[in-house]
Design a protein around this motif. Structure first.
Motif, mmCIF file in Angstrom:
data_model
loop_
_atom_site.group_PDB
_atom_site.id
_atom_site.type_symbol
_atom_site.label_atom_id
_atom_site.label_comp_id
_atom_site.label_asym_id
_atom_site.label_seq_id
_atom_site.Cartn_x
_atom_site.Cartn_y
_atom_site.Cartn_z
ATOM 1 N N SER A 221 5.693 -7.546 -0.788
ATOM 2 C CA SER A 221 4.271 -7.444 -1.157
ATOM 3 C C SER A 221 4.080 -7.235 -2.647
ATOM 4 N N LYS A 222 2.995 -7.805 -3.134
ATOM 5 C CA LYS A 222 2.551 -7.608 -4.517
ATOM 6 C C LYS A 222 1.202 -6.924 -4.419
ATOM 7 N N ILE A 223 1.092 -5.775 -5.080
ATOM 8 C CA ILE A 223 -0.138 -4.990 -4.940
ATOM 9 C C ILE A 223 -0.941 -5.076 -6.235
ATOM 10 N N TYR A 224 -2.220 -5.432 -6.074
ATOM 11 C CA TYR A 224 -3.115 -5.582 -7.232
ATOM 12 C C TYR A 224 -4.320 -4.662 -7.091
ATOM 13 N N TYR A 225 -4.717 -4.063 -8.199
ATOM 14 C CA TYR A 225 -6.008 -3.387 -8.278
ATOM 15 C C TYR A 225 -6.988 -4.432 -8.837
ATOM 16 N N VAL A 226 -8.142 -4.549 -8.172
ATOM 17 C CA VAL A 226 -9.085 -5.620 -8.526
ATOM 18 C C VAL A 226 -10.476 -5.044 -8.763
ATOM 19 N N GLU A 227 -11.153 -5.545 -9.791
ATOM 20 C CA GLU A 227 -12.581 -5.245 -9.961
ATOM 21 C C GLU A 227 -13.332 -6.566 -10.004
ATOM 22 N N THR A 228 -14.479 -6.583 -9.325
ATOM 23 C CA THR A 228 -15.203 -7.850 -9.171
ATOM 24 C C THR A 228 -16.622 -7.759 -9.726
ATOM 25 N N GLU A 229 -17.193 -8.926 -9.994
ATOM 26 C CA GLU A 229 -18.560 -8.987 -10.547
ATOM 27 C C GLU A 229 -19.595 -8.633 -9.477
ATOM 28 N N GLN A 230 -19.454 -9.254 -8.304
ATOM 29 C CA GLN A 230 -20.387 -9.005 -7.186
ATOM 30 C C GLN A 230 -19.807 -7.921 -6.271
ATOM 31 N N GLU A 231 -20.677 -7.416 -5.418
ATOM 32 C CA GLU A 231 -20.198 -6.424 -4.435
ATOM 33 C C GLU A 231 -19.214 -7.071 -3.453
ATOM 34 N N ILE A 232 -18.257 -6.266 -3.033
ATOM 35 C CA ILE A 232 -17.301 -6.736 -2.017
ATOM 36 C C ILE A 232 -17.978 -6.552 -0.656
ATOM 37 N N GLY A 233 -18.190 -7.659 0.049
ATOM 38 C CA GLY A 233 -19.000 -7.621 1.278
ATOM 39 C C GLY A 233 -18.223 -7.154 2.492
ATOM 40 N N PRO A 234 -18.934 -6.915 3.606
ATOM 41 C CA PRO A 234 -18.302 -6.402 4.829
ATOM 42 C C PRO A 234 -17.375 -7.422 5.498
ATOM 43 N N ASP A 235 -17.551 -8.693 5.180
ATOM 44 C CA ASP A 235 -16.733 -9.731 5.830
ATOM 45 C C ASP A 235 -15.421 -10.010 5.087
ATOM 46 N N TYR A 236 -15.222 -9.385 3.947
ATOM 47 C CA TYR A 236 -14.055 -9.718 3.119
ATOM 48 C C TYR A 236 -12.725 -9.369 3.807
ATOM 49 N N VAL A 237 -12.626 -8.136 4.317
ATOM 50 C CA VAL A 237 -11.324 -7.635 4.811
ATOM 51 C C VAL A 237 -10.760 -8.578 5.873
ATOM 52 N N LYS A 238 -11.656 -8.996 6.795
ATOM 53 C CA LYS A 238 -11.217 -9.890 7.883
ATOM 54 C C LYS A 238 -10.749 -11.229 7.333
ATOM 55 N N LYS A 239 -11.517 -11.734 6.375
ATOM 56 C CA LYS A 239 -11.182 -13.057 5.813
ATOM 57 C C LYS A 239 -9.847 -13.014 5.057
ATOM 58 N N PHE A 240 -9.618 -11.934 4.316
ATOM 59 C CA PHE A 240 -8.329 -11.808 3.619
ATOM 60 C C PHE A 240 -7.174 -11.757 4.620
ATOM 61 N N ALA A 241 -7.405 -11.082 5.746
ATOM 62 C CA ALA A 241 -6.347 -10.974 6.762
ATOM 63 C C ALA A 241 -6.117 -12.321 7.439
ATOM 64 N N LYS A 242 -7.178 -13.092 7.585
ATOM 65 C CA LYS A 242 -7.075 -14.377 8.296
ATOM 66 C C LYS A 242 -6.423 -15.447 7.420
ATOM 67 N N GLY A 243 -6.672 -15.399 6.120
ATOM 68 C CA GLY A 243 -6.098 -16.387 5.197
ATOM 69 C C GLY A 243 -7.166 -17.338 4.669
ATOM 70 N N PHE A 244 -6.853 -17.930 3.516
ATOM 71 C CA PHE A 244 -7.768 -18.860 2.855
ATOM 72 C C PHE A 244 -7.076 -20.210 2.787
ATOM 73 N N TYR A 245 -7.836 -21.254 3.050
ATOM 74 C CA TYR A 245 -7.252 -22.593 2.927
ATOM 75 C C TYR A 245 -7.303 -23.008 1.456
ATOM 76 N N PHE A 246 -6.124 -23.318 0.893
ATOM 77 C CA PHE A 246 -6.040 -23.799 -0.484
ATOM 78 C C PHE A 246 -5.793 -25.312 -0.423
ATOM 79 N N ALA A 247 -6.850 -26.081 -0.738
ATOM 80 C CA ALA A 247 -6.766 -27.540 -0.564
ATOM 81 C C ALA A 247 -5.691 -28.147 -1.466
ATOM 82 N N PHE A 248 -5.581 -27.643 -2.680
ATOM 83 C CA PHE A 248 -4.649 -28.258 -3.628
ATOM 84 C C PHE A 248 -3.214 -28.234 -3.083
#
Ligand code: URA
Length: 230
Positions: free
Chosen positions: A129-156
């Motif tokens: 694992s690589k652990i990052y501390y992150v700060e974002t411009e917009q608020e981190i929404g309630p749906d984020y945690v699930k989506k990060f666990a599920k994975g993101f499709y990277f088209a490239f």
């Protein structure tokens, strides 16, 4: 390289000599007798025959740097300072970076001349694992945690990212654990939500934490325990 191949590449040994030397237990690697022809010899190994040194073995080197913002994770750059410019070490051309960071990303950077060691840390299949501390411009929404666990499709790359763990620390901050290091991975993950990453700082890679005594731009050699932990 296999020990038998290493030896038979030397002008003084025929293949038959190699077999005999191994069976007669005349070959030592790093001070220990080795008779296995398949034993892996590395550029760091000291190889001897009857106490005569056949290869001295160059020292393996491992450094931990606190990467500051505004420098490039490359060995050479025509425009900007590089992380290697921060190292006051000889033979810097032999060193490489284990897991690059973007220009303004800060934090733990590991630099070594040992390719097998760095691959153990960075290859996705080793799931370090690589652990990052992150700060974002917009608020981190309630749906984020699930989506990060599920994975993101990277088209490239035509792949779905491995499950990632996001711990929400505040409305605009979190701690993220990922096991890959795809190009701009963290920014692209938050980009899925049109949320810009304003600050990104790597705290840990596998078992290795950024030493809190290192100020940005400072570095130190790894301890033997740290090297062996990977
Ligand atoms: N992910 C990014 O987007 N940038 C980095 O520097 C590291 C991981």
């Amino acid at each position: 390289m296999r020990l038998d191949r290493f030896l038979s590449n030397l002008p003084r040994f025929s293949r038959k000599d190699v077999r005999f030397a191994l069976v007669a237990r005349r070959i030592k690697v790093d001070g220990l007798v080795v008779s296995d022809p398949l034993f892996e010899v590395r550029e760091f190994s000291r190889v001897e025959c009857d106490d005569e040194v056949l290869q001295d073995g160059k020292p393996a080197r491992y450094f931990m740097l606190h990467k500051p913002p505004g420098c490039v994770s490359a060995t050479l750059d025509p425009q900007h300072p590089t992380v290697l410019d921060l190292l006051d070490e000889p033979d810097k051309q032999d060193l490489h970076i284990a897991g690059r960071l973007d220009f303004n990303t800060t934090g733990l950077m590991l630099i070594t001349n040992d390719g097998l060691w760095s691959r153990r840390l960075t290859e996705p299949k080793t799931r370090q694992s690589k652990i990052y501390y992150v700060e974002t411009e917009q608020e981190i929404g309630p749906d984020y945690v699930k989506k990060f666990a599920k994975g993101f499709y990277f088209a490239f790359e035509n792949l779905t990212t491995q499950p990632a763990e996001l711990e929400v620390l505040g409305p605009h901050s979190g701690r993220l654990s990922i096991v890959e290091g795809r190009y701009h991975q963290v920014k692209r993950m938050f980009g899925h939500f049109n949320n810009k990453v304003l600050r990104l700082h790597r705290e840990r890679m596998g078992p290795l934490y950024l030493d809190p005594l290192l100020a940005p731009g400072q570095y130190r050699s790894l301890t033997t325990e740290e090297i062996l932990a990977v």
